[in-house]
Design a protein around this motif. Structure first.
Motif, PDB file in Angstrom:
ATOM      1  N   UNK A   1      51.200  22.141  38.063  1.00  0.00           N
ATOM      2  CA  UNK A   1      50.742  23.467  37.634  1.00  0.00           C
ATOM      3  C   UNK A   1      49.948  24.159  38.729  1.00  0.00           C
ATOM      4  N   UNK A   2      49.110  23.396  39.443  1.00  0.00           N
ATOM      5  CA  UNK A   2      48.332  23.982  40.533  1.00  0.00           C
ATOM      6  C   UNK A   2      49.249  24.424  41.670  1.00  0.00           C
ATOM      7  N   UNK A   3      50.263  23.630  41.966  1.00  0.00           N
ATOM      8  CA  UNK A   3      51.196  23.975  43.044  1.00  0.00           C
ATOM      9  C   UNK A   3      52.007  25.213  42.699  1.00  0.00           C
ATOM     10  N   UNK A   4      52.371  25.367  41.430  1.00  0.00           N
ATOM     11  CA  UNK A   4      53.070  26.581  40.997  1.00  0.00           C
ATOM     12  C   UNK A   4      52.184  27.807  41.176  1.00  0.00           C
ATOM     13  N   UNK A   5      50.939  27.679  40.766  1.00  0.00           N
ATOM     14  CA  UNK A   5      50.012  28.812  40.852  1.00  0.00           C
ATOM     15  C   UNK A   5      49.756  29.212  42.294  1.00  0.00           C
ATOM     16  N   UNK A   6      49.788  28.207  43.198  1.00  0.00           N
ATOM     17  CA  UNK A   6      49.505  28.471  44.607  1.00  0.00           C
ATOM     18  C   UNK A   6      50.766  28.771  45.421  1.00  0.00           C
ATOM     19  N   UNK A   7      51.920  28.906  44.736  1.00  0.00           N
ATOM     20  CA  UNK A   7      53.193  29.211  45.387  1.00  0.00           C
ATOM     21  C   UNK A   7      53.621  28.128  46.379  1.00  0.00           C
TER      22      UNK A   7
ATOM     23  N   UNK B   1      49.458  24.590  29.462  1.00  0.00           N
ATOM     24  CA  UNK B   1      50.404  24.900  30.528  1.00  0.00           C
ATOM     25  C   UNK B   1      49.996  26.101  31.380  1.00  0.00           C
ATOM     26  N   UNK B   2      49.269  27.057  30.800  1.00  0.00           N
ATOM     27  CA  UNK B   2      48.905  28.244  31.554  1.00  0.00           C
ATOM     28  C   UNK B   2      50.014  29.284  31.544  1.00  0.00           C
ATOM     29  N   UNK B   3      50.019  30.170  32.540  1.00  0.00           N
ATOM     30  CA  UNK B   3      50.965  31.289  32.580  1.00  0.00           C
ATOM     31  C   UNK B   3      52.268  30.866  33.264  1.00  0.00           C
ATOM     32  N   UNK B   4      53.121  30.244  32.508  1.00  0.00           N
ATOM     33  CA  UNK B   4      54.403  29.787  33.039  1.00  0.00           C
ATOM     34  C   UNK B   4      55.505  30.049  32.016  1.00  0.00           C
ATOM     35  N   UNK B   5      56.735  30.001  32.483  1.00  0.00           N
ATOM     36  CA  UNK B   5      57.908  30.072  31.625  1.00  0.00           C
ATOM     37  C   UNK B   5      58.529  28.685  31.575  1.00  0.00           C
TER      38      UNK B   5
ATOM     39  N   UNK C   1      57.084  29.877  37.424  1.00  0.00           N
ATOM     40  CA  UNK C   1      56.054  30.916  37.277  1.00  0.00           C
ATOM     41  C   UNK C   1      56.516  32.029  36.342  1.00  0.00           C
ATOM     42  N   UNK C   2      55.580  32.591  35.615  1.00  0.00           N
ATOM     43  CA  UNK C   2      55.883  33.682  34.683  1.00  0.00           C
ATOM     44  C   UNK C   2      55.879  34.995  35.458  1.00  0.00           C
ATOM     45  N   UNK C   3      57.074  35.370  35.924  1.00  0.00           N
ATOM     46  CA  UNK C   3      57.191  36.615  36.670  1.00  0.00           C
ATOM     47  C   UNK C   3      58.600  37.164  36.487  1.00  0.00           C
ATOM     48  N   UNK C   4      58.727  38.478  36.589  1.00  0.00           N
ATOM     49  CA  UNK C   4      60.025  39.118  36.442  1.00  0.00           C
ATOM     50  C   UNK C   4      60.162  40.201  37.510  1.00  0.00           C
ATOM     51  N   UNK C   5      61.320  40.259  38.173  1.00  0.00           N
ATOM     52  CA  UNK C   5      62.443  39.339  37.979  1.00  0.00           C
ATOM     53  C   UNK C   5      62.235  38.051  38.759  1.00  0.00           C
ATOM     54  N   UNK C   6      62.952  36.998  38.372  1.00  0.00           N
ATOM     55  CA  UNK C   6      62.952  35.764  39.138  1.00  0.00           C
ATOM     56  C   UNK C   6      63.883  35.918  40.341  1.00  0.00           C
TER      57      UNK C   6
END
Length: 300
Positions: free
Chosen positions: A131-137, A151-155, A274-279
């Motif tokens: 989760x930390x690695x996702x948040x830090x890209x 889980x936090x802000x994820x899809x 990550x929860x972002x659009x578009x992927x």
């Protein structure tokens, strides 16, 4: 400026100029000069430093969020343009909990069959690190538990259900059993995952509900190491059934379901992005294959 932002992100990640330079494949003087140029462009000091790295300044902390967003968007733009011209390609960085390494192999294979130009970097990591690695890209996606910790802000896309089994030698008294109760493991020679792994925290919760607190005599963050110890001696371990079957095959080991509510309950494992659009197109392809696999397995 993008290369300078990459340098800044690397220093913030490594907390060390030398290690950051190595991770980027450049010299330390080049890195230091790049950070200084970025600070001059932004008009603020980003990093406290004397003879060594001293942490981020308040301005650096705020700039780091922007740097990650900007470099992430730039990477997405490159992938969009490349896929339009040359078809889907690029690199997917995926961090995976150890118990799902066989699952990510199936997912990577499915994506690769449709998009052979896509390359993969697969890392084994604890769920909290993912989760930390996702948040830090630092990664593009992860495979982790979906229903046991925040889980936090994820899809997410569920891929399967884990059920725990006892793994023991065929000579073990447990080998001929149809089920094993958690309480029976008290005092046994246990080899378990290290406490930083969510699988171990799930097992510890099962022990606690059974009213016991056994100690593991062997701890490892490698499932292969646990299986090797079980195969070599009188150790026993508890693992999810799917990965246990995969690793125990041909090693003279028995898999016995854990009994009671704690043994029969399942834990959902799935894809996390990550929860972002578009992927990016590559992430969209990964999600599409995860949905297809979910349909085949019936995962919730």
């Amino acid at each position: 400026m993008l290369d300078k932002l990459d340098m800044f992100i690397a220093v913030a990640r490594e907390h060390h100029f030398g290690r950051a330079a190595v991770s980027l494949g450049i010299t330390q003087p080049t890195l230091s000069a790049g950070i200084k140029q970025l600070e001059d462009q932004l008009g603020v000091q980003l990093i406290f430093r004397g003879s060594r790295y001293g942490g981020l300044t308040p301005e650096g902390t705020r700039a780091l969020d922007w740097a990650r967003r900007i470099t992430g968007d730039a990477r997405q733009l490159r992938e969009e343009m490349r896929s339009t011209r040359h078809g889907l390609s690029g690199q997917l960085r995926i961090a995976v909990i150890p118990t799902a390494l066989n699952l990510v192999a199936k997912l990577a294979d499915a994506v690769s069959r449709k998009h052979p130009k896509v390359r993969f970097v697969i890392l084994s990591r604890p769920s909290r690190d993912i989760l930390a690695m996702l948040e830090n890209f630092e990664i593009d996606a992860g495979l982790s538990y979906l229903d046991n910790e925040p889980m936090g802000r994820v899809e997410t896309e569920a891929l399967g259900q884990e059920r725990l089994v006892l793994v023991c030698a065929k000579t073990s008294p447990f080998a001929s059993r149809t089920e094993v109760d958690w309480g029976e493991l008290n005092g046994q020679k246990l080899a378990l995952m290290t406490p930083d792994m969510q699988n171990r925290r799930i097992i510890n919760q099962a022990f606690m509900r059974a009213g016991i607190a056994p100690e593991a005599q062997i701890e490892s963050n490698s499932i292969l190491a646990l299986i090797a110890n079980v195969a070599a001696g009188e150790w026993i371990t508890v693992l999810p059934d799917d990965i246990a079957r995969f690793l125990a095959e041909g090693k003279g080991l028995s898999l016995v379901p854990m009994s009671g509510t704690e043994g029969r309950e399942s834990h959902t494992v799935g894809l996390v992005v990550p929860q972002r659009a578009p992927h990016t197109p590559v992430i969209e392809a990964l999600l599409a294959e995860a949905r297809r696999m979910r349909g085949e397995t019936g995962a919730r």
